[in-house]
Scaffold this motif. Sequence first.
Motif, short mmCIF file in Angstrom:
data_model
loop_
_atom_site.label_atom_id
_atom_site.label_comp_id
_atom_site.label_asym_id
_atom_site.label_seq_id
_atom_site.Cartn_x
_atom_site.Cartn_y
_atom_site.Cartn_z
N ALA A 139 0.84 -1.21 0.00
CA ALA A 139 0.00 0.00 0.00
C ALA A 139 0.87 1.26 0.00
CB ALA A 139 -0.91 0.00 1.21
N LYS B 224 -2.17 3.77 3.03
CA LYS B 224 -2.47 2.57 3.84
C LYS B 224 -3.93 2.46 4.27
CE LYS B 224 2.01 1.72 4.17
NZ LYS B 224 2.62 0.66 3.35
N TYR B 225 -4.32 1.22 4.43
CA TYR B 225 -5.60 0.88 5.09
C TYR B 225 -5.28 0.70 6.57
CZ TYR B 225 -8.28 -3.29 6.81
OH TYR B 225 -8.95 -4.21 7.54
N TRP B 226 -5.90 1.50 7.43
CA TRP B 226 -5.65 1.32 8.87
C TRP B 226 -6.91 1.69 9.62
CZ3 TRP B 226 -2.30 -1.72 10.83
CH2 TRP B 226 -2.01 -1.68 12.19
N SER C 276 -0.65 -12.74 3.50
CA SER C 276 -2.09 -12.98 3.67
C SER C 276 -2.90 -12.31 2.55
CB SER C 276 -2.57 -12.55 5.04
OG SER C 276 -2.55 -11.16 5.15
N SER D 268 -8.99 -11.08 4.32
CA SER D 268 -8.00 -10.14 4.84
C SER D 268 -8.21 -8.85 4.04
CB SER D 268 -6.61 -10.73 4.61
OG SER D 268 -5.63 -9.73 4.65
N SER E 122 -6.51 -6.26 2.98
CA SER E 122 -5.62 -5.91 1.86
C SER E 122 -5.71 -6.92 0.71
CB SER E 122 -4.18 -5.78 2.35
OG SER E 122 -3.81 -6.93 3.07
N ARG F 228 -7.21 -5.89 -2.72
CA ARG F 228 -6.39 -5.22 -3.74
C ARG F 228 -5.57 -6.22 -4.55
NH1 ARG F 228 -4.59 -1.47 0.98
NH2 ARG F 228 -2.92 -2.98 0.92
N SER G 297 -1.93 -7.24 12.32
CA SER G 297 -2.50 -5.97 11.90
C SER G 297 -3.96 -5.85 12.35
CB SER G 297 -2.37 -5.77 10.39
OG SER G 297 -2.77 -6.90 9.69
N MET H 266 -4.76 -2.59 14.43
CA MET H 266 -5.62 -1.48 14.01
C MET H 266 -6.78 -1.28 14.97
SD MET H 266 -7.14 -2.51 10.26
CE MET H 266 -5.74 -3.32 9.50
N MET I 96 0.65 6.72 9.79
CA MET I 96 -0.03 5.52 10.29
C MET I 96 0.72 4.98 11.51
SD MET I 96 -0.62 1.84 8.41
CE MET I 96 1.10 1.38 8.41
N ASP J 238 4.79 -1.40 6.59
CA ASP J 238 3.48 -1.89 7.04
C ASP J 238 3.55 -2.25 8.52
OD1 ASP J 238 1.98 -1.53 4.65
OD2 ASP J 238 3.33 -3.00 3.76
N ALA J 239 2.69 -3.13 8.97
CA ALA J 239 2.67 -3.45 10.40
C ALA J 239 3.78 -4.45 10.71
CB ALA J 239 1.30 -3.99 10.78
#
Length: 334
Positions: free
Chosen positions: A32, A35-37, A124, A156, A158, A161, A209, A213, A260, A300-301
Amino acid sequence: MNITKQAVIDNYIPEQLSPGNTAEAFAPSNIALCKYWGKRDVELNLPINASLSISLGELGSRTEITESTDGVDQVKLNGELLYCESRFARKVISFINLFRRELDQPVSISTVNNIPTAAGLASSASGFAALTLAINDFYGLGLQPNVLSAFARMGSGSASRSIYQGFVEWHKGNREDGMDSCAERLDLDWPGFRIGLLKVATGEKKVDSRAGMQRTVESATLYQSWPQQAAQDLATIKRAIDDHDLELLGQTAEQNALSMHATMIASWPPLLYWQPESVAAMHRVWELRSLGIPVYLTMDAGPNLKLLFQSEDEISVRDAFPELMDLDIVSPFD
Ligand code: PMV
């Protein structure tokens, strides 16, 4: 009451399935840039903000589903048969059960990840996307990519995408059943765009994650500014991709990732995925930039970095990060 995954899926697939004998699918991993958070619905993995990623071409997961020959479900990961109570096997089986429902047909599911394990990338996203595509094929569902993306998202977030290659936007959507929260490939190419997968630390992370989150949304006051920033960053990143403006893309993606992480650090208990090696690598990126090499980072995480740069700077990036192997540098449009 919240809608369940099962209720959503039941609306899209027939009561009587017509399984084939075998199906195989590949899905790329993705990174990403915005990000998706944070989730607005934990059951369906519906995001608070929209996000944008780049898929990693041939790096990802290949999943094969066949009818099981010995009457029980079998799950294999990278060629190894897993204990059915293992975390991975349970996730895979409970996902396939959403589609198989009452059908009494044990299956064998084999997933192979070709992401260099040394790169420390989570698999994932590609795993759930490949599994969703293989399920679509195995049970003859004939679903459209946007529906497959929404279904993969339930495995999951993400993974929504990873149904597509190239630059991908995951719309946050508004519907209660989440079916408009799916990804879409952006019709934008950038042949010289490069991603470096820089693994700086090893070891299992203690907080995944999903938990990370949730903790952030529930405990970090700083999180309140995140949705607005993410929306702005996404628009800027799209513009930067359109103009092939690495400086604008890199700056926005790096600031997005660090913001993030700031929300995570501001959670309670604090959540810091960085290791001392991560911080040292960040300083190397900033040092390189101060020497005039346009290279940016995203994270990322976890403790590892992903470097964003262009083909013309590949030699300088390799010189500065000799630990990057050939396979760790991805050309997503090749
Ligand atoms: O899809 P999940 O639940 O593994 O969450 C992914 C979260 C980040 O990797 C940190 C950000 C993203 O958009 O991929």
